[in-house]
Write an enzyme that holds these catalytic residues in place. Sequence first.
Site, PDB file in Angstrom:
ATOM      1  N   ASN A 150      -9.747   3.644  -4.258  1.00  0.00           N
ATOM      2  CA  ASN A 150      -9.144   2.883  -5.363  1.00  0.00           C
ATOM      3  C   ASN A 150      -9.724   1.481  -5.545  1.00  0.00           C
ATOM      4  OD1 ASN A 150      -7.857   2.055  -2.998  1.00  0.00           O
ATOM      5  ND2 ASN A 150      -6.047   1.407  -4.121  1.00  0.00           N
ATOM      6  N   GLU A 247      -4.563  -0.307   7.026  1.00  0.00           N
ATOM      7  CA  GLU A 247      -3.880  -0.759   5.809  1.00  0.00           C
ATOM      8  C   GLU A 247      -3.539   0.486   5.011  1.00  0.00           C
ATOM      9  OE1 GLU A 247      -2.710  -3.538   5.154  1.00  0.00           O
ATOM     10  OE2 GLU A 247      -3.790  -4.836   6.539  1.00  0.00           O
ATOM     11  N   GLU A 459      -6.149  -8.324   7.724  1.00  0.00           N
ATOM     12  CA  GLU A 459      -7.483  -8.336   7.123  1.00  0.00           C
ATOM     13  C   GLU A 459      -7.667  -9.574   6.263  1.00  0.00           C
ATOM     14  OE1 GLU A 459      -9.669  -4.626   6.154  1.00  0.00           O
ATOM     15  OE2 GLU A 459      -7.745  -4.110   5.256  1.00  0.00           O
TER      16      GLU A 459
HETATM   17  P1  NAD Z   1      -6.859   8.948   2.299  1.00  0.00           P
HETATM   18  O1  NAD Z   1      -6.005   8.578   3.470  1.00  0.00           O
HETATM   19  O2  NAD Z   1      -6.809  10.326   1.807  1.00  0.00           O
HETATM   20  O3  NAD Z   1      -8.400   8.662   2.653  1.00  0.00           O
HETATM   21  C1  NAD Z   1      -8.847   7.399   3.083  1.00  0.00           C
HETATM   22  C2  NAD Z   1     -10.154   7.583   3.838  1.00  0.00           C
HETATM   23  O4  NAD Z   1      -9.908   8.291   5.061  1.00  0.00           O
HETATM   24  C3  NAD Z   1     -11.207   8.413   3.095  1.00  0.00           C
HETATM   25  O5  NAD Z   1     -12.487   7.869   3.337  1.00  0.00           O
HETATM   26  C4  NAD Z   1     -11.077   9.775   3.749  1.00  0.00           C
HETATM   27  O6  NAD Z   1     -12.252  10.572   3.657  1.00  0.00           O
HETATM   28  C5  NAD Z   1     -10.792   9.394   5.182  1.00  0.00           C
HETATM   29  N1  NAD Z   1     -10.132  10.430   5.983  1.00  0.00           N
HETATM   30  C6  NAD Z   1      -9.472  11.537   5.547  1.00  0.00           C
HETATM   31  N2  NAD Z   1      -9.004  12.241   6.616  1.00  0.00           N
HETATM   32  C7  NAD Z   1      -9.369  11.558   7.726  1.00  0.00           C
HETATM   33  C8  NAD Z   1      -9.150  11.755   9.119  1.00  0.00           C
HETATM   34  N3  NAD Z   1      -8.471  12.808   9.584  1.00  0.00           N
HETATM   35  N4  NAD Z   1      -9.648  10.846   9.990  1.00  0.00           N
HETATM   36  C9  NAD Z   1     -10.313   9.755   9.539  1.00  0.00           C
HETATM   37  N5  NAD Z   1     -10.562   9.515   8.231  1.00  0.00           N
HETATM   38  C10 NAD Z   1     -10.082  10.399   7.327  1.00  0.00           C
HETATM   39  O7  NAD Z   1      -6.507   7.882   1.165  1.00  0.00           O
HETATM   40  P2  NAD Z   1      -7.084   7.807  -0.333  1.00  0.00           P
HETATM   41  O8  NAD Z   1      -6.446   8.888  -1.124  1.00  0.00           O
HETATM   42  O9  NAD Z   1      -8.566   7.691  -0.320  1.00  0.00           O
HETATM   43  O10 NAD Z   1      -6.514   6.380  -0.800  1.00  0.00           O
HETATM   44  C11 NAD Z   1      -5.244   6.198  -1.328  1.00  0.00           C
HETATM   45  C12 NAD Z   1      -4.333   5.588  -0.272  1.00  0.00           C
HETATM   46  O11 NAD Z   1      -4.886   4.367   0.183  1.00  0.00           O
HETATM   47  C13 NAD Z   1      -2.975   5.228  -0.812  1.00  0.00           C
HETATM   48  O12 NAD Z   1      -1.972   5.643   0.084  1.00  0.00           O
HETATM   49  C14 NAD Z   1      -3.001   3.709  -0.889  1.00  0.00           C
HETATM   50  O13 NAD Z   1      -1.761   3.087  -0.784  1.00  0.00           O
HETATM   51  C15 NAD Z   1      -3.890   3.362   0.251  1.00  0.00           C
HETATM   52  N6  NAD Z   1      -4.471   2.036   0.079  1.00  0.00           N
HETATM   53  C16 NAD Z   1      -4.004   1.022   0.857  1.00  0.00           C
HETATM   54  C17 NAD Z   1      -4.512  -0.254   0.722  1.00  0.00           C
HETATM   55  C18 NAD Z   1      -4.026  -1.371   1.591  1.00  0.00           C
HETATM   56  O14 NAD Z   1      -4.771  -2.308   1.813  1.00  0.00           O
HETATM   57  N7  NAD Z   1      -2.813  -1.323   2.095  1.00  0.00           N
HETATM   58  C19 NAD Z   1      -5.521  -0.500  -0.209  1.00  0.00           C
HETATM   59  C20 NAD Z   1      -5.965   0.553  -0.989  1.00  0.00           C
HETATM   60  C21 NAD Z   1      -5.438   1.824  -0.828  1.00  0.00           C
END
Ligand code: NAD
Length: 478
Positions: A150, A247, A459
């Site tokens: 995102n 995060e 962060e």
């Molecule tokens: P996601 O958890 O599906 O994926 C995040 C990353 O983790 C991707 O690169 C993915 O390939 C990787 N991943 C997937 N499975 C994994 C595993 N088992 N081990 C290690 N890595 C793995 O999240 P998304 O759909 O890409 O992003 C949306 C989410 O991110 C939302 O929940 C949003 O709130 C959160 N987000 C949080 C912040 C923050 O700073 N708090 C900022 C942006 C997005």
Amino acid sequence: MTETLRHFINGERVSAETPVLSLNPSNTDDVVARAPRGAEAEVEAAVGAARAAFPAWSEASPEVRFDLLDKVGDTILKRRDEIGRLLSREEGKTLAEGVGETVRAGRIFKYFAGEALRRHGQNLDSVRPGVEIQTYRQAVGVFALITPWNFPIAIPAWKTAPALAFGNTVVIKPAGPTPATAAALADIIYECGAPPGVFNMIFGPGEMGARLVEHPQVDGISFTGSQAVGAGVARAAVARQARVQLEMGGKNPLVILDDADLDRAVAVALDGSFFATGQRCTASSRLIVTDGIHDRFVAALADKVASLRVGDALDPATQMGPAVSEAQMETSYRYIDLTRSEGGRIVTGGGRLTLATPGWYVQPTLIADTHRDMTINAEEVFGPVASIIRVKDYDEALAVANAGDFGLSAGIVTTSLKHARDFQRRAKTGMVMVNLATAGVDYHVPFGGVRSSSYGAREQGFAAVEFYTQTKTAYSWA
Ligand code: NAD
């Protein structure tokens, strides 16, 4: 034009099969990029390269690190329009948002260029006569950076820049839906002369992230993504005593009190809930509104939401782009249907949206008459859907705002100094906003949440040094 992406390992752009398509969410006939699907071999090669590069990079003059980061920042800023456009085409946020995020990434590199020169320790008096104490901040080693889609350039930037500034080396695995934007950053870091192995980027599925987290040669993991994945990352990292920072999601409350300036309240809610298609971890997804202003606020906000121009992210007239993927689009519709069935009242939106191009569009949706215990008020939607909870007074508003598991950002719109100050102190979140949207933060100050939203050191900004360095305490007697 469709880009063919390569892994970035040890200073080389490594060719591979590119079976993974990155589609333009505004027009799915447009293939933005073809990306490789890495596996164990790429993880091994990238971690090995980062390990080998660590001694020289961590001992290099901070001026060397300053120069690299400063040049990367300048280059990103110079290419803001081109990269911002690519970002919007790939992620779906509007052109203004895409360019804005790119500028932010450039500024982050320039900020951390300066931080490379400011890494400092302390001299302390000992309690023992003749003894001196110094603390040093030293680089940690190899960091795995795992990022979501995102903020496809800003999040890679805000993890990479401090890691490199303080002398660490990096392997980054960006999210599946936005590889081309991440690759644009990697290209710039290579073109600006990062020594081989200092920065590596590998593309592939979540399992690659899991391999990185488990890898014994990875010293620290910075993860941004969903709560479900983050919990597993933390378990695996802690089990082998690796440094870890998470995060994750939010269910961020925006409180609107009777004494609020109505125009301000509407503007803040519209921005926080719907800009960037609601796909911000800091999005205001629960609007908690006191009785006296409730009906006026709902009517005024509904007007604005209904007139938002939803369309192709690259059209300058568009105010809200599509969801990033079909799955995200369906998630929004699933929560809308569920909330309707639980008794929520759709004030505007709620239906499917078909436009001229095949895209993953969602109608911006406002749902009133929701109860604090409904599913929509407990779980992150991550789309342009905001629910309204009616409350009788400030105390109830605060209690509702603090309910649930998340604790990333919270906001209040009020003209009461007393309530604003009280909310700042008592909101159970890592960030709190007064008369401002819950989303939209500066790049030079700490960022993060509490409870289920975050874990580990903060962060960004001056806080980043805590995670990306380790302290050594030296005693001497002379
Ligand atoms: P996601 O958890 O599906 O994926 C995040 C990353 O983790 C991707 O690169 C993915 O390939 C990787 N991943 C997937 N499975 C994994 C595993 N088992 N081990 C290690 N890595 C793995 O999240 P998304 O759909 O890409 O992003 C949306 C989410 O991110 C939302 O929940 C949003 O709130 C959160 N987000 C949080 C912040 C923050 O700073 N708090 C900022 C942006 C997005």
